[in-house]
Write an enzyme that holds these catalytic residues in place. Sequence first.
Site, mmCIF file in Angstrom:
data_model
loop_
_atom_site.group_PDB
_atom_site.id
_atom_site.type_symbol
_atom_site.label_atom_id
_atom_site.label_comp_id
_atom_site.label_asym_id
_atom_site.label_seq_id
_atom_site.Cartn_x
_atom_site.Cartn_y
_atom_site.Cartn_z
ATOM 1 N N CYS A 55 -8.256 -3.227 -21.754
ATOM 2 C CA CYS A 55 -8.101 -2.680 -20.403
ATOM 3 C C CYS A 55 -6.943 -3.331 -19.643
ATOM 4 C CB CYS A 55 -9.388 -2.801 -19.610
ATOM 5 S SG CYS A 55 -9.850 -4.507 -19.283
ATOM 6 N N HIS A 88 0.835 -1.211 0.000
ATOM 7 C CA HIS A 88 0.000 0.000 0.000
ATOM 8 C C HIS A 88 0.863 1.252 0.000
ATOM 9 C CE1 HIS A 88 -3.596 -2.420 1.453
ATOM 10 N NE2 HIS A 88 -3.894 -1.916 0.274
HETATM 11 C C1 PEP Z 1 -6.568 -8.287 -17.461
HETATM 12 O O1 PEP Z 1 -6.506 -9.488 -17.202
HETATM 13 O O2 PEP Z 1 -5.939 -7.744 -18.390
HETATM 14 C C2 PEP Z 1 -7.428 -7.398 -16.655
HETATM 15 C C3 PEP Z 1 -7.608 -6.138 -16.985
HETATM 16 O O3 PEP Z 1 -7.977 -7.910 -15.526
HETATM 17 P P1 PEP Z 1 -7.159 -8.157 -14.157
HETATM 18 O O4 PEP Z 1 -5.784 -7.586 -14.345
HETATM 19 O O5 PEP Z 1 -7.931 -7.481 -13.098
HETATM 20 O O6 PEP Z 1 -7.200 -9.634 -14.086
#
Ligand code: PEP
Length: 542
Positions: free
Chosen positions: A485, A187
Amino acid sequence: MSELVLHGLAVSGGVAIGPAFVPPAFVPAAPSREAVDGGPPAALAALAQVAAELGATATRLAAAGRAAEAEIIDANRLMAEDPSLRSEVEALARDRPAAAALVAATERQAAMLAALDDPLLAGRAADVRELGRRAIRALTGGGALHAPARPSIVVAPEVGPAELVDLRLEDGLVLGFALSAGSATSHAAIIARSYGVPMVAELGEEVLAGESGAQIGLDGATGTVVLRPGAASILRFRSTAAANAKEQAQLAAGRHLPSVTASGKSIRLLANASTPGEVEAALERGAEGVGLLRTELAFLDAVGWPTADQHAAALAPTLDLLAGRVATVRTLDFGADKTPAFLRGEGGRGIALMLEHEGALEAQLAAIVRAGRGTRLRVMLPLVESPEQLAIARQLLHAATAPGDLAPQLGAMIETPIGAERSRELAAAADFFSIGTNDLVATTLGLDRDQPGVSPLSAAHPSVVALIRQTIESAHAAGITVEICGEAAGEPELTPLLVRLGVDELSVSAARLDTIRKAVRASGEPGDKLNQVRDGRDGVVA
Ligand code: PEP
Ligand code: MG
């Protein structure tokens, strides 16, 4: 003495040069009578005092609008009140000095957390050790930490989040951190990054040998620390700092510019977030909204599937900030490295795991619809591999939506080869796709996502690129949009490739928005990095 160059773990970027500050609280105080023979009551009273101090700090931070820090500090207050920690301290303090009992109990709990195969939980080991240090300060009357009197670099074994609050990063007197231990996922690391204060961890004991006041140079991007830097090193640090400052200012000056490629395609820029502080930072940097709200991080300590009210309470502070904007809420992605204790031993992950537990998805969807009213709400499911998963979720989403209201869009995260290979069927059942490259890289290449050497750039591997291409083609054939993402979306070197593959939206951490906007605007022109990072169809991949 000549300079000494140390290499550690790059945790928070930026350059700093200044005198070392070794906080007195990290130097063991002479043991008081209480610390030696106060017994269980003294040890428990010290823990209670720490809990009260942390509670007061969290309240003060929340009142000052520093909600993200308040949340972290309050989680540490709960840790100080944890019955299992208190009973361990009590038992140990029966046959050893109170201070020794506090050290032994917190060290044991920290070691247990550090041994977990989960970087997030392992990062909390530092928080538990910090509790131990605070409790001993309470026991010995050592008082709180104070910020250095002049701008300095803090040198310590590690720091905890409440110690960072005591050091008052907002006043600018802490130029950086050089830690002998520490981690990139603690953190404290997250807070240091959010303040833009450079931090290097895992430097080893040598860094602690320097005296308070001696010069230190530190580069948080490369993980380099120089004790007693000579003239040439100082010059190098100063010119890197000047170049960084110039680049940041140039990037920030472009925040008002649209995220449009040189060939005229609009790429929507969104942010990844899990706390209100991250949402605030993202909106300040011009994000159109949130493209990935990770909801599971607030529930890693949960003792059962969260209720609708618990979900709503966790979501409201974040979604309230997104009124009128895109808010893409991902349903709980429990499993693998994000498994709360109540699910240990169960296989499965993401939407498949959630659907195995009756009522779990209903509760979260009801809360999302309730807390997201007023936003341009989208719901997305992690690790989707079958149209049936989308069909069930769609039905539940309709049931959660008030009669007469429009149900939010429902998206599928494509994060495995199966998901990508079934993308045609999935596109017919979803309103949008979001590609999670972090998992897609790991599942496609058969790697552990935290393994050294696995990087966001691994998304340029031909096998991964082929699956991204297939996913985007399926989506566009069905008339739906595709977001990326995973961390690959935040790598400017990959932006031209992703743009060329046809991605419609990029969702990145707040700190990457300025950089990615610039990369989007530069992509699509002759001579850009399209020619350097080639995709799978064209041949070699960097
Ligand atoms: C990913 O797997 O790219 C994603 C965005 O999800 P997380 O990193 O939360 O698994
Ligand atoms: Mg994922």
